[in-house]
Design an enzyme around this catalytic site. Structure first.
Site, PDB file in Angstrom:
ATOM      1  N   PHE A 228       0.809  -1.217   0.000  1.00  0.00           N
ATOM      2  CA  PHE A 228       0.000   0.000   0.000  1.00  0.00           C
ATOM      3  C   PHE A 228       0.843   1.268   0.000  1.00  0.00           C
ATOM      4  O   PHE A 228       0.362   2.343  -0.377  1.00  0.00           O
ATOM      5  CB  PHE A 228      -0.969  -0.012   1.190  1.00  0.00           C
ATOM      6  N   LYS A 229       2.109   1.158   0.383  1.00  0.00           N
ATOM      7  CA  LYS A 229       2.966   2.346   0.418  1.00  0.00           C
ATOM      8  C   LYS A 229       3.131   2.969  -0.978  1.00  0.00           C
ATOM      9  O   LYS A 229       3.431   4.151  -1.097  1.00  0.00           O
ATOM     10  CB  LYS A 229       4.344   1.995   0.987  1.00  0.00           C
TER      11      LYS A 229
END
Length: 497
Positions: free
Chosen positions: A112-113
């Site tokens: 998700f980063k």
């Protein structure tokens, strides 16, 4: 829109200054002077837009010193099918009635980063030009696994920047380590430290706020900034996918206008769930923000009791990106909940630094319970949930998403709350192939890429190209240092005498 420091409300800077600087000189984090609003009419219109267009809308609310052309340049450069393997960027998978997985791992590093770190280089380089900075920007990163690779990939060969990443030597998965140590790019550096993520994070913060180090860099035409979620440029992009999710559910007829949703987030540093808090207070109808922790359950205890105490055993788990005992972004939340009381924030976080513990006021405790619910689970329950969802729904969770699912199921049993719920799915299962395979009953004895091949057979999911290509990449970075040697590594890497 201006940005204040959580430790000095008199600080007043533009978003460009906040993003370029990363952290306030007093050690505080930058927060918006107000939370802008989004209406139901806005959310209906956003449902008809692309993810990049939705991002433009949200950034226009927060980055008011950026021109429309500058914001469009940033969002169009980041949110496209060159960087993400899906047109939707953030996929919503409907698991069963009223429960949705928000898949945030379709970017180049499968975590998700990427949602923030694909756009941060655009935001940062635009910011430095806007405020006429003529220094090279040195990005310092502490990572528990995913941020490091996502930041390295985002800033790889970006002109005018250098990026140095520190990770705990035995605190990341083999796939995460391989991703970082094989990183390409002329402006990148990676180093393991003997310690855990908190040691790396504390080391980076200490370097950031050391006046002498800053002056030494300035003498060499450089300045520090951050790609961790202490940087507002990392946090603001995360608000977008919660706004986007509500707009998409509304468009798809999954929810009615004004219908509230729950948001469940597996979190260690508190940035991802804080983004949900900002989305809620912008006007996205959110019922409860459910904070999910692994065995390092310092956040569960805090949200339940109002006492933050990092003086506890540290557990190395199968969800290593959450193996954190000092949750930096909590400072932003407490600044808001305390009525922007910077003196109180200084008191609490000085106590945390000196004794490892603080207790918030009764008013803040009540506000926490109004906004959040929290729970945790150990590795055995995490694995059991992976197997349950694999067997029942043919859905393969990674070890962090499974923590969120487990805590959500506990929440429903305890409360009977049937509110429709979005669960943040934070990483591809292929980043933790061994643990996922073990959970579904396959104890293959092979190396990391053999495990990837085995998981592909079992799950029937395509192996992300970026992970498959790692197999033949050479290791570039092998150094392991003590935590008190981080400053020396930085100077050495930057050729600063």
């Amino acid at each position: 829109m201006f940005y204040r420091s959580t430790r000095n409300s008199d600080v007043n800077v533009t978003s460009a200054q906040a993003i370029a600087q990363g952290i306030s000189e007093d050690g505080g984090l930058f927060v918006p002077s107000e939370i802008p609003s989004v209406t139901m009419e806005d959310l209906k219109k956003l449902g008809e837009m692309t993810y990049a267009q939705r991002a433009f809308f949200v950034f226009s609310k927060y980055l008011t010193d950026y021109t429309e052309a500058e914001i469009r340049y940033c969002v169009e450069g980041a949110y496209n099918t060159k960087n993400f393997d899906t047109d939707n960027i953030a996929e919503l998978a409907h698991i069963f009635d009223g429960t949705y997985m928000l898949e945030l791992w379709h970017g180049p590093t499968c975590a998700f980063k990427d949602m923030a770190l694909q756009i941060l280089p655009y935001l940062l380089t635009t910011a430095t030009k806007k405020i006429d900075l003529d220094k090279k920007v040195v990005i310092l990163v502490a990572t528990s696994g995913d941020t490091g690779k996502a930041a390295l990939e985002g800033f790889k060969d970006v002109e005018g920047t250098e990026i140095l990443v520190f990770y705990p030597d035995n605190g990341v998965s083999e796939m995460q380590k391989k991703q970082m140590t094989t990183q390409e790019g002329e402006n990148v550096g990676v180093c393991a430290i003997k310690g855990n993520f908190d040691d790396a994070q504390n080391g980076v913060k200490a370097i950031f706020t050391n006046k002498e180090i800053g002056e030494k860099l300035a003498e060499n035409g450089m300045m520090f900034s951050s790609a961790n979620s202490i940087n507002w440029g990392r946090l603001a992009p995360q608000i977008i996918y919660y706004v986007s999710s509500y707009a998409q559910l509304l468009k798809d007829g999954e929810i009615a206008e004004g219908e509230k949703i729950n948001i469940v987030v597996p979190t260690g540093n508190f940035g991802n769930i804080l983004a949900g808090y900002y989305a809620k207070h912008m006007g996205v109808p959110v019922n409860k923000l459910i904070c999910a922790s692994n065995a390092n359950n310092v956040l569960t205890d805090f949200l339940t009791t109002g006492v933050y105490d990092r003086n506890r055993d540290f557990h190395a788990t199968i969800s290593p990106s959450m193996d954190i005992l000092i949750s930096s972004n909590l400072e932003r939340l407490l600044y808001h909940l305390s009525g922007e009381n910077d003196a109180q924030i200084r008191e609490w976080f000085t106590a945390l630094a000196e004794s490892g513990r603080y207790e918030v006021t009764d008013d803040v405790k009540a506000a926490l319970k109004e906004e959040f619910c929290a729970g945790y689970c150990d590795d055995d329950r995490t694995k059991a949930t992976i197997k349950e969802y694999f067997d029942k729904y043919s859905y393969t969770c990674d070890t962090h998403t499974a923590v969120a699912v487990t805590v959500y199921e506990d929440y429903v049993k305890a409360t009977g709350d049937k509110t429709k719920t979005v669960i943040a799915s934070t990483a591809s299962p292929y980043k933790f192939s061994g643990s996922v395979l073990s959970a579904v009953g396959n104890n293959a004895d092979c190396d990391e890429f053999g495990l990837v091949d085995e998981l592909a057979k079992v799950s029937k999911l395509p192996v992300p190209k970026s992970l498959a290509e790692l197999k033949d990449k050479d290791i570039r970075f092998t150094e392991v240092i003590a935590k008190d040697e981080m400053k020396d590594f930085v100077f050495r890497s930057l050729n600063v005498k």
